[in-house]
Design a protein around this motif. Structure first.
Motif, PDB file in Angstrom:
ATOM      1  N   ALA B  34       0.834  -1.206   0.000  1.00 28.09           N
ATOM      2  CA  ALA B  34       0.000   0.000   0.000  1.00 28.09           C
ATOM      3  C   ALA B  34       0.870   1.259   0.000  1.00 28.09           C
ATOM      4  CB  ALA B  34      -0.926  -0.011   1.214  1.00 28.09           C
ATOM      5  N   SER B  37       2.541   1.628  -3.449  1.00 31.69           N
ATOM      6  CA  SER B  37       1.657   2.107  -4.524  1.00 31.69           C
ATOM      7  C   SER B  37       1.189   3.538  -4.282  1.00 31.69           C
ATOM      8  CB  SER B  37       0.468   1.175  -4.782  1.00 31.69           C
ATOM      9  OG  SER B  37       0.145   0.425  -3.678  1.00 31.69           O
ATOM     10  N   PHE B  38       1.110   3.919  -2.998  1.00 34.13           N
ATOM     11  CA  PHE B  38       0.743   5.303  -2.700  1.00 34.13           C
ATOM     12  C   PHE B  38       1.779   6.271  -3.277  1.00 34.13           C
ATOM     13  CE2 PHE B  38       0.855   9.118  -0.043  1.00 34.13           C
ATOM     14  CZ  PHE B  38      -0.469   9.507  -0.094  1.00 34.13           C
ATOM     15  N   ARG B  40       3.903   5.595  -5.527  1.00 26.31           N
ATOM     16  CA  ARG B  40       4.011   5.383  -6.967  1.00 26.31           C
ATOM     17  C   ARG B  40       2.974   6.239  -7.723  1.00 26.31           C
ATOM     18  NH1 ARG B  40       4.622   5.413 -10.934  1.00 26.31           N
ATOM     19  NH2 ARG B  40       5.216   4.015 -12.615  1.00 26.31           N
ATOM     20  N   ILE B  41       1.795   6.408  -7.125  1.00 27.96           N
ATOM     21  CA  ILE B  41       0.724   7.112  -7.831  1.00 27.96           C
ATOM     22  C   ILE B  41       0.787   8.616  -7.537  1.00 27.96           C
ATOM     23  CG2 ILE B  41      -1.184   7.113  -6.159  1.00 27.96           C
ATOM     24  CD1 ILE B  41      -2.961   5.969  -8.358  1.00 27.96           C
ATOM     25  N   PHE B  42       1.536   8.999  -6.495  1.00 27.71           N
ATOM     26  CA  PHE B  42       1.524  10.377  -6.029  1.00 27.71           C
ATOM     27  C   PHE B  42       1.942  11.425  -7.079  1.00 27.71           C
ATOM     28  CE2 PHE B  42       2.406  13.913  -3.128  1.00 27.71           C
ATOM     29  CZ  PHE B  42       1.230  13.883  -2.396  1.00 27.71           C
ATOM     30  N   PRO B  43       3.037  11.214  -7.835  1.00 30.69           N
ATOM     31  CA  PRO B  43       3.408  12.228  -8.845  1.00 30.69           C
ATOM     32  C   PRO B  43       2.295  12.473  -9.864  1.00 30.69           C
ATOM     33  CG  PRO B  43       5.149  10.590  -8.611  1.00 30.69           C
ATOM     34  CD  PRO B  43       4.000  10.115  -7.777  1.00 30.69           C
ATOM     35  N   THR B  44       1.702  11.383 -10.363  1.00 27.83           N
ATOM     36  CA  THR B  44       0.623  11.533 -11.340  1.00 27.83           C
ATOM     37  C   THR B  44      -0.567  12.238 -10.713  1.00 27.83           C
ATOM     38  OG1 THR B  44       1.342   9.379 -12.103  1.00 27.83           O
ATOM     39  CG2 THR B  44      -0.596  10.293 -13.155  1.00 27.83           C
ATOM     40  N   LEU B  45      -0.854  11.903  -9.447  1.00 25.83           N
ATOM     41  CA  LEU B  45      -1.961  12.552  -8.746  1.00 25.83           C
ATOM     42  C   LEU B  45      -1.738  14.063  -8.686  1.00 25.83           C
ATOM     43  CD1 LEU B  45      -4.481  12.551  -6.903  1.00 25.83           C
ATOM     44  CD2 LEU B  45      -2.955  12.207  -4.978  1.00 25.83           C
ATOM     45  N   LEU B  46      -0.528  14.457  -8.274  1.00 30.73           N
ATOM     46  CA  LEU B  46      -0.218  15.891  -8.189  1.00 30.73           C
ATOM     47  C   LEU B  46      -0.383  16.567  -9.544  1.00 30.73           C
ATOM     48  CD1 LEU B  46       2.856  16.374  -5.832  1.00 30.73           C
ATOM     49  CD2 LEU B  46       0.471  16.985  -5.461  1.00 30.73           C
ATOM     50  N   ALA B  47       0.151  15.908 -10.585  1.00 29.80           N
ATOM     51  CA  ALA B  47       0.072  16.497 -11.924  1.00 29.80           C
ATOM     52  C   ALA B  47      -1.387  16.700 -12.341  1.00 29.80           C
ATOM     53  CB  ALA B  47       0.803  15.609 -12.935  1.00 29.80           C
ATOM     54  N   LEU B  92      -7.969   5.492 -10.795  1.00 31.16           N
ATOM     55  CA  LEU B  92      -8.281   6.134  -9.516  1.00 31.16           C
ATOM     56  C   LEU B  92      -8.243   7.649  -9.641  1.00 31.16           C
ATOM     57  CD1 LEU B  92      -6.236   4.075  -6.902  1.00 31.16           C
ATOM     58  CD2 LEU B  92      -8.691   4.112  -7.237  1.00 31.16           C
ATOM     59  N   ILE B  93      -7.278   8.134 -10.419  1.00 38.18           N
ATOM     60  CA  ILE B  93      -7.081   9.578 -10.532  1.00 38.18           C
ATOM     61  C   ILE B  93      -8.029  10.190 -11.545  1.00 38.18           C
ATOM     62  CG2 ILE B  93      -5.346  11.306 -11.122  1.00 38.18           C
ATOM     63  CD1 ILE B  93      -3.270   9.452 -10.069  1.00 38.18           C
TER      64      ILE B  93
END
Lengths: 185, 160
Positions: B34, B37-38, B40-47, B92-93
């Protein structure tokens, strides 16, 4: 195999950071050029960020738990022998539980195909894996509301079943045609 | 905090407690996944969050509804279906992005079509799918998914 996926992961991370960097640079330039837009951009971004950050850790924990407690061979065991209407719904349920990107599901589907599972079940399983994830539904619930989430979920289940049966018929039909063709030769 | 946020966190908490009771080492492993993956997804989430902010401040509502709104017609629906099929955004994003588009005047049909093609169709993974499952199955699945995504979106637009 594992080594390669690690390398791929690294490549993916670099790509994501690059994407973030470019987005950030564009945002900075735009906001320097139009200072009056700073307030709306920041308040809108902050709102969505807060909404996301309050649920993301929980979603990730759920995904991690599913991944560890529902191993792939359990899926193969259950789906290999099920059939009929029950089989196709079981396939959808099995696809909805575990998590991970779609490419993790391809080898499972290939194993199922070799084991003689029905094509309709495999297609339903793959489609469910792609778009009916439980953690994903929760995020959809958060951002788009209960009505939107439930309606899309129900429609997706119905059409995934239809699609599975249709693809199975197409494949069987084309195989029959090929067989006939071979016989006449 | 709204009800949904509470519900999701409570669900994760309950599952976590059950998992801990059942198997401590496995749960630890799950938590490690968890965390990874958190981040891992964080940069894309911010973008995506930044893009949402820029979109809402710079692109006027009339523009968004012209491209993906009610009056964009079938061409608008086809455009978002195609975009969803080729873009590679973690699903998710995609939901906050979809919500912001909806707020700005996109139609329910186009948002539903976008999310459905985005999740069901993988242009990036298509070569792998062809290699593992064969050309016939892979192309049929992705092709029919495109069509049913549009049907799902049209029905949702009609009833919601």
């Amino acid at each position: 195999m594992k080594k390669m996926s690690k390398k791929q992961q690294k490549k993916g991370l670099v790509k994501d950071m690059l994407f973030l960097g470019i987005t950030l640079a564009i945002a900075v330039v735009l906001l320097l050029m139009f200072p009056e837009k700073r307030e709306p951009v920041i308040s809108s971004s902050r709102g969505f960020f807060m909404e996301m950050i309050l649920i993301l850790p929980a979603v990730m924990i759920l995904m991690g738990l599913f991944a560890v407690f529902v191993p792939n061979d359990v899926i193969v065991k259950y789906l290999g022998r099920s059939s009929g209407i029950k089989g196709i719904f079981l396939a959808i349920l099995m696809g909805a539980f575990p998590t991970g990107p779609l490419y993790v599901a391809f080898p499972i589907a290939a194993t199922l195909l070799k084991k003689g599972a029905r094509i309709s079940n495999i297609i339903a399983f793959l489609s469910a894996w792609a778009c009916i994830k439980i953690p994903q539904e929760l995020v959809e619930l958060q951002f788009l509301g209960l009505k939107f989430m439930i309606t899309r979920l129900l429609l997706t289940v119905v059409f995934v079943v239809i699609m599975g049966i249709a693809i199975e018929q197409i494949v069987l039909w084309s195989e029959k045609k090929n067989n006939k063709h071979e016989q006449t030769l | 905090m709204n009800v949904t946020t509470l519900f999701i966190n409570a669900l994760a908490g309950v599952c976590l407690v059950f998992a801990l009771i059942k198997d401590r080492t496995k749960t630890k492993q799950a938590l490690k996944m968890a965390v990874i993956s958190f981040f891992r997804i964080f940069p894309t989430l911010l973008a995506i969050i930044i893009i949402i902010g820029l979109l809402s401040a710079f692109v006027p509502e009339s523009q968004i509804s012209k491209i993906v709104g009610k009056n964009a017609g079938f061409r608008g629906v086809l455009t978002v279906a195609f975009l969803g099929a080729i873009l590679h955004i973690p699903s998710l994003i995609s939901f906050p992005l979809a919500a912001s588009l909806l707020e700005k005047g996109a139609s329910i049909t186009s948002v539903a079509v976008f999310i459905t093609t985005l999740t069901m169709i993988g242009m990036v993974t298509l070569p792998l799918e062809i290699r593992i499952l064969g050309k016939k199955l892979a192309l049929l699945r992705n092709g029919l998914s495109f069509i049913i995504a549009i049907i799902i979106g049209l029905i949702m637009g009609a009833i919601l």
